[in-house]
Scaffold this active site. Structure first.
Site, PDB file in Angstrom:
ATOM      1  N   ASP A   1      18.214  18.914  22.661  1.00 63.13           N
ATOM      2  CA  ASP A   1      17.349  17.828  22.195  1.00 63.13           C
ATOM      3  C   ASP A   1      17.346  17.771  20.665  1.00 63.13           C
ATOM      4  O   ASP A   1      16.921  18.722  20.011  1.00 63.13           O
ATOM      5  CB  ASP A   1      15.924  18.055  22.703  1.00 63.13           C
ATOM      6  CG  ASP A   1      15.046  16.830  22.543  1.00 63.13           C
ATOM      7  OD1 ASP A   1      15.481  15.844  21.905  1.00 63.13           O
ATOM      8  OD2 ASP A   1      13.915  16.853  23.064  1.00 63.13           O
TER       9      ASP A   1
ATOM     10  N   ARG B   1      18.523  11.205  23.714  1.00 66.63           N
ATOM     11  CA  ARG B   1      19.775  11.511  24.414  1.00 66.63           C
ATOM     12  C   ARG B   1      20.109  10.535  25.529  1.00 66.63           C
ATOM     13  O   ARG B   1      21.231  10.020  25.596  1.00 66.63           O
ATOM     14  CB  ARG B   1      19.725  12.932  24.986  1.00 66.63           C
ATOM     15  CG  ARG B   1      19.664  13.998  23.920  1.00 66.63           C
ATOM     16  CD  ARG B   1      19.362  15.353  24.506  1.00 66.63           C
ATOM     17  NE  ARG B   1      17.958  15.419  24.931  1.00 66.63           N
ATOM     18  CZ  ARG B   1      17.402  16.469  25.509  1.00 66.63           C
ATOM     19  NH1 ARG B   1      18.133  17.547  25.763  1.00 66.63           N
ATOM     20  NH2 ARG B   1      16.123  16.461  25.843  1.00 66.63           N
TER      21      ARG B   1
ATOM     22  N   CYS C   1      16.569  12.507  30.377  1.00 66.54           N
ATOM     23  CA  CYS C   1      16.250  13.527  29.369  1.00 66.54           C
ATOM     24  C   CYS C   1      14.730  13.706  29.356  1.00 66.54           C
ATOM     25  O   CYS C   1      14.076  13.431  30.363  1.00 66.54           O
ATOM     26  CB  CYS C   1      16.826  13.175  27.998  1.00 66.54           C
ATOM     27  SG  CYS C   1      16.056  11.795  27.137  1.00 66.54           S
TER      28      CYS C   1
END
Length: 148
Positions: free
Chosen positions: A119, A19, A13
């Protein structure tokens, strides 16, 4: 039992604090015997997981304890059989860092109609819950396909 096609997976990520740590832990749980790690294209090196990410994961029985952020390197990318990115932009960034790994880099949400995983950083707990749900479903789909 079917043989796994991949022995190592890298989850990518942006900062490696929200994440990808969750995705890493979910895949580890579902794919025992497979090396699963995470990194960020702009990794916050040695940072712990985001507090809200850790709380949401813990509420679902997943611990992010001991996580330390890592920044993706070309050597790191080369050392994994499969790279799973949260967004198309991450695939482009991974490819810029290590062009030779493009063929083994896919979206984490590949089996969720190629959805990108947004996100949740600095967003509400609800945003983190939504992202956790997407990561949970995507990790289930990856585990099904990689365990055949």
């Amino acid at each position: 039992m079917a043989q796994l096609k991949f022995n190592s997976i890298l989850v990518v990520c942006t900062g490696n604090i929200c994440r990808s740590p969750i995705g890493e832990r979910l895949l580890r749980k579902r794919l025992p015997g497979v090396k699963v790690k995470s990194a960020g294209v702009h990794g916050l090196v040695k940072h712990p997981a985001d507090a809200t990410a850790a709380d949401v994961a813990a509420n679902h029985g997943v611990s992010l304890e001991g996580h330390a952020g890592r920044k993706l390197t070309a050597e790191m990318a080369r050392n994994y059989d499969l790279i799973l990115a949260m967004e198309s932009e991450h695939i482009a960034q991974v490819t810029a860092i290590a062009p030779e790994v493009r063929g083994k880099t896919m979206l984490f949400g590949q089996w969720l109609e190629q959805k990108e995983i947004p996100d949740p950083y600095r967003k509400s707990q609800d945003a983190f819950e939504h992202v956790y749900g997407m990561l949970e479903r995507a990790s289930q789909e990856w585990a099904k396909r990689l365990s055949r």
